[in-house]
Design an enzyme around this catalytic site. Structure first.
Site, short mmCIF file in Angstrom:
data_model
loop_
_atom_site.label_atom_id
_atom_site.label_comp_id
_atom_site.label_asym_id
_atom_site.label_seq_id
_atom_site.Cartn_x
_atom_site.Cartn_y
_atom_site.Cartn_z
N CYS B 135 0.84 -1.19 0.00
CA CYS B 135 0.00 0.00 0.00
C CYS B 135 0.88 1.26 0.00
O CYS B 135 1.62 1.49 0.95
CB CYS B 135 -0.86 -0.05 1.25
SG CYS B 135 -2.49 0.60 1.00
N CYS B 382 11.02 0.81 -36.67
CA CYS B 382 10.75 1.17 -35.27
C CYS B 382 9.35 0.77 -34.82
O CYS B 382 9.07 0.76 -33.64
CB CYS B 382 10.96 2.67 -35.06
SG CYS B 382 9.67 3.70 -35.78
#
Ligand SMILES: Cc1cc2nc3c(=O)[nH]c(=O)nc-3n(C[C@H](O)[C@H](O)[C@H](O)COP(=O)(O)OP(=O)(O)OC[C@H]3O[C@@H](n4cnc5c(N)ncnc54)[C@H](O)[C@@H]3O)c2cc1C
Ligand SMILES: Cc1cc2nc3c(=O)[nH]c(=O)nc-3n(C[C@H](O)[C@H](O)[C@H](O)COP(=O)(O)O)c2cc1C
Ligand code: SF4
Lengths: 462, 423
Positions: B135, B382
């Site tokens: 958390c 790419c």
């Protein structure tokens, strides 16, 4: 003379229409389906637009209660077999229904997005998912472990096939008796090919016979085999014989050459049979879906002038809205408030019809009925007349009283469990159809078949 | 039908789909509904000293018209009394003995506190523990959660305290709010963890209302940073799972968490080393029913490939995850635009022209239309154009460079490139 030339000899010289010269060319428009091709891109976009509502209204609006959000979500995750399974599990005629259901009145009409933007195209997505398994011929279900019980089903239309499918899944041994050579009922023979090509109901039927269901085609119950014989030799009997031909108009001239029964007409056209000379003008009497189907079929066969005649107004016609719109697009014309008085002929062939104008008047029971207006007669020249004023009842031929099955006005009487007055006999589909109670629709027949199967299963398990 | 059942560090579950600790697993009512829907297991909402939650506490990250690409939350651990939770866990386990019920725990980093809660909770019959060291907000301010989870020594120590008394497998749930999750994962294993799970939520601040200048979500005119999760975090979680799965010192099963919404996501996590997967946001978005397609889709997937058991998927793609320095530098792909499917939006062109390598050239053809054509010499492969294409009509096709495979490491060893040390 072949089909192509016959048509030519009549409509040749008419320059406003492109005239087909070969049978193939003539049949081509009949094969061109009215549905757009679905690209994967379009389908994914549309499927992702679905909100995946909980307790979704579309599920309730579908008579077979297909879990629409679930099958659509499965499209988005790429689980296509799972998607089709959701559809066919609820509706054994899911592929046919994707094409012939009046979706805007059913699932799509209920879509919550119809208010905010526009409804999800559920019918299209259903077509995509069911086509996916159909094109790959994937079988989705298996027969249940055998119970040793036997069931005979009279009629292999949507109702009979759905009953058979579910009974087989429960493990019962099913035999279908069908008078035609092929299975599928009106889906195969009655709904125009450009809306429902026969290969689709035939594949659905094969999914049913695949489960070990016997199909005795070409056997006419009530003639070849009596109903009593079925009741005697099976543990249960299902009546799913639908309705019959179009009733006669009972006016003079009805036996002239060129007068057709709409169902018979579509049947022949769909099977690629020669329907002979149609001429330049076709008049269709009636304004239901059958009338529209006969009219659009005629248009696609190249007839330049096709007109529908109806004794009530536009707002009263029983055809689905999308059918009506479609017919308008196909340039079918309409004459409202007209009823035929007699068919005129020459040399045994139709030349025209005399109509009389009608108006609506109270029928004394809260409804309105059309009344002929004396003196308003007019004659319409015509080469072919197609009557499409509903379907007749078949119960007389089957001698239902011989097995103690009650009928009301020719309709098999059933309770909410689809039981008839003979405890061994059940019934589903159009043969139980009373106007005003349910719609004579494929999806309704499928649902009734499913429910009848559940009821029979309960009866056989007692 | 493929076998979907898994054995996760001794915890058995009929399928690999668990609900992650969070609002969906707050109560018996919810967990029973989830089990009815088909979930194989549930990690109960973190137990500890009950806290007080703020209102409001969640915010959704909407992106380009899509709702909830992510959730940011300010919620803490359970706000219900421990006794109530324990009573309900017992009820659920009794009603669904075949499902995995894991208790998530978080207490102050004190040995006695851990001993006390572990003993109390294991008495009701849980199948395992999950220690919430993750958390990132609230609890961390109190010295718990990520305050422990970010420090390997504390992870190890706290885990040891639990392992000392636990009679059931112990899973350590890791926070992604660290530079390299392997350090805390190794510490968990050293402390005696039988498994690790990841990721908990990522530190985040959802946004600010530009009309009022108040942060989102708002608590009485104020805001706070929170924990981020949902579809948007999946790539981060996948990386962390695969990193741990490849690490020889982290030789325990992994439960993958973070952005899982479909069976496809689950398969990816499993291929990268997860044995079970946990879901929170997707369930919060659509309800428990999503598990039906997760099970159905996974099952069909395995059947279609003739794979008998889902456990066979675990880690299959790991051998294909390499360090950058081990990738073949002589491999080349180039963009290929399917002219038939192209809708001429020119998005690929502008992407390449402005931000890549100016390799797409418009060409006017005889009929006056313009085609987009890729210059294979200039294209570096790419992927950008194929990523922006809205209709997916650009594929990346391998080009035969005629050169043998070579990696940076090999070049380095040959002294062919300047010596950058790769660790
Ligand atoms: C032209 C036309 C268009 C339609 N368009 C639509 C549409 O667009 N959408 C829609 O939802 N619905 C449409 N319908 C209605 C739909 O086709 C029916 O509601 C549905 O087919 C009813 O299914 P069924 O199984 O009850 O009957 P049918 O489909 O009629 O099947 C009954 C079967 O029983 C067989 N049979 C009959 N008597 C015997 C016997 N004595 N022995 C053995 N077998 C026998 C018949 O040959 C037939 O195969 C249309 C109907 C027509 C006529
Ligand atoms: C509102 C909310 C509350 C959460 N509470 C807890 C918790 O009490 N304990 C815990 O270990 N994780 C908690 N989480 C984190 C989830 O268990 C999970 O690790 C994270 O949401 C990533 O998964 P997802 O992308 O499927 O949501 C919470 C998440 C949300 C959104
Ligand atoms: S109602 Fe419309 S949006 Fe909602 S599930 Fe049905 S089809 Fe999807």
């Amino acid at each position: 003379m072949n089909f192509a030339k016959q048509l030519l000899s009549v409509i040749g010289g008419v320059t406003t229409v492109k005239i087909a010269t070969t049978a193939d060319e003539i049949l081509e428009p009949l094969k061109k389906t009215v549905y757009q091709e679905l690209s994967d891109f379009d389908v994914l976009q549309e499927a992702n637009r679905c909100l995946f509502c909980y307790d979704a209204p579309c599920i309730k609006a579908c008579p077979t209660h297909i879990d629409v959000p679930s099958f659509i979500r499965k499209i988005t995750t790429g689980n296509m077999t799972g998607s089709a399974r959701v559809i066919f599990d609820a509706n054994p005629m899911g592929a046919s229904c994707a094409r012939v259901c009046p979706t805007e009145e059913l699932c799509e009409g209920a879509c919550v997005l119809s208010e905010e933007s526009h409804s999800i195209r559920i019918g299209d997505l259903q077509r995509y998912a069911t086509d996916w398994v159909r094109e790959r011929d994937i079988s989705l279900f298996v027969a249940g472990p055998s119970t040793g019980k036997t069931v005979a089903i009279v009629g292999a239309g949507p109702a009979g096939l759905s009953t058979a499918r579910d009974l087989a899944r429960y493990g019962h041994k099913v035999t279908l008796f069908e008078l035609r050579e092929q299975l599928g009922g009106l889906n195969t023979y009655g709904i125009v090919p450009f809306r429902l090509p026969a290969e689709i109901p035939l594949w659905e039927a094969a999914q049913v016979t695949h489960l070990g269901v016997n199909a005795n085609t070409g056997s006419k119950i009530g003639v070849d085999i009596s109903l009593q014989a079925l009741v005697d030799s099976y543990d249960a009997v299902v009546l799913a014989f639908g309705m019959g031909s179009v009733p006669r108009l009972n006016i003079p001239g009805e036996d002239l050459h060129g007068v057709w029964d709409a169902i018979d007409f579509v049947d022949k056209v769909k099977r690629g049979e020669d329907v002979g000379i149609l001429g330049e003008r076709v008049g269709v009497i009636g304004a239901g879906n059958t009338a529209i189907d006969a009219a659009t079929c005629s248009r696609r066969l190249g007839v330049p002038h096709v007109t529908l005649y109806y004794r009530r107004g536009e707002q009263h016609m029983s055809a689905y809205k999308f059918e009506y719109e479609f017919a308008k697009q196909e340039r079918v014309e309409y004459r409202w408030y007209s009823t035929p008085k007699r068919i005129l002929g020459e040399g045994g062939r139709v030349t025209g019809v005399e109509f009389v104008k009608t108006r609506l008047d109270s029928d004394g029971m809260g409804g309105m009925r059309p009344i002929a207006m004396e003196g308003s007669e007019y004659i319409e020249p015509m080469d072919t007349v197609i009557r499409a004023i509903g379907q007749s009842k078949l119960s007389a031929m089957l001698q239902l009283d011989s097995i103690g099955v009650a009928t009301r006005a020719g309709v098999v009487v059933v309770d909410d469990q689809f039981r008839t007055s003979n405890e061994k006999v059940f019934a589903a589909g159009d043969c139980t159809f009373t106007k005003g109670q349910a719609e004579a629709m494929v999806v309704e027949a499928a649902q009734q078949g499913k429910l009848a199967a559940a009821s029979i299963h309960e009866y056989l398990s007692l | 039908m493929a076998d979907l059942s898994v054995n996760f560090a001794g915890i058995r579950s009929p399928n690999p789909f668990w609900l992650a600790s969070g609002p969906p697993t707050n109560s018996a009512y919810q967990v029973m509904r989830a089990f009815e829907a088909g979930w194989g297991g549930a990690v109960w909402k973190t137990l500890g000293e009950p806290i007080i939650n703020v209102s409001s506490r969640l915010a959704g990250f909407d992106w380009n018209g899509h709702r909830m690409a992510g959730i940011n939350n300010l919620e803490l651990i359970t706000d219900r009394p421990l006794e109530d939770n324990l009573k309900e866990i017992r009820e659920v386990k009794r009603a669904f003995p075949d499902r995995a019920i894991i208790a998530s725990l978080m207490v102050d980093p004190i040995r006695e506190r851990w001993h006390e809660i572990v003993k109390r909770v294991q008495d009701v019959g849980v199948d395992g523990f999950e220690l919430n060291y993750g958390c990132p907000h609230g609890m961390a301010e109190m010295g718990m959660g990520a305050a422990v989870g970010q420090v390997p020594a504390l992870v190890r120590e706290n885990t040891e305290w639990v392992a000392e008394v636990s009679e059931v497998p112990v899973i350590v749930k890791l926070t992604p709010n660290v530079t390299d999750i392997r350090h805390t994962a190794r510490a968990a294993v050293q402390g005696g963890a039988h498994a690790v799970s990841m990721i908990n939520t990522i530190n985040s601040l959802m946004g600010v209302d530009i009309d009022t200048w108040i942060p989102i979500p708002e608590v009485d005119g104020m805001g706070s940073h929170g924990g981020y999760c949902g579809p948007a975090v999946k790539p981060i979680a996948l990386h962390m799972v695969s990193d741990c799965a490849q690490d020889r010192l982290i030789n325990v099963p992994i439960s993958g968490i973070g952005g899982i919404s479909t069976w496809r996501d689950a398969i990816e996590f499993m291929l990268l080393g997860a044995t079970t997967v946990q879901v929170c946001t997707a369930a919060m978005t659509y309800g428990f029913r999503i598990v039906e397609d997760m099970i159905d889709g996974l099952s069909s997937y395995l059947d279609s490939r003739g794979i008998g058991s889902v456990e066979e998927l675990v880690g299959q793609s790991l051998p294909r995850i390499k360090a950058w320095g081990e990738l073949n530098l002589n491999y080349k792909v180039v963009a290929k635009i399917d002219q038939e499917d192209c809708i001429h939006c020119n998005r690929c062109f502008v992407a390449c022209e402005d931000t890549a390598h100016q390799s797409i050239h418009p060409q006017t053809v005889d009929d006056g239309t313009t085609l987009l054509v890729v210059d294979e010499e200039e294209c570096v492969g790419c992927n950008l154009c194929s990523m922006v294409c809205p209709v997916n009509c650009i594929s990346m096709v391998p080009l035969d460079t005629g050169k043998p495979p070579v990696t940076w490491r090999q070049l380095e060893a040959q002294g062919a490139v300047h010596n950058i040390k790769i660790l």
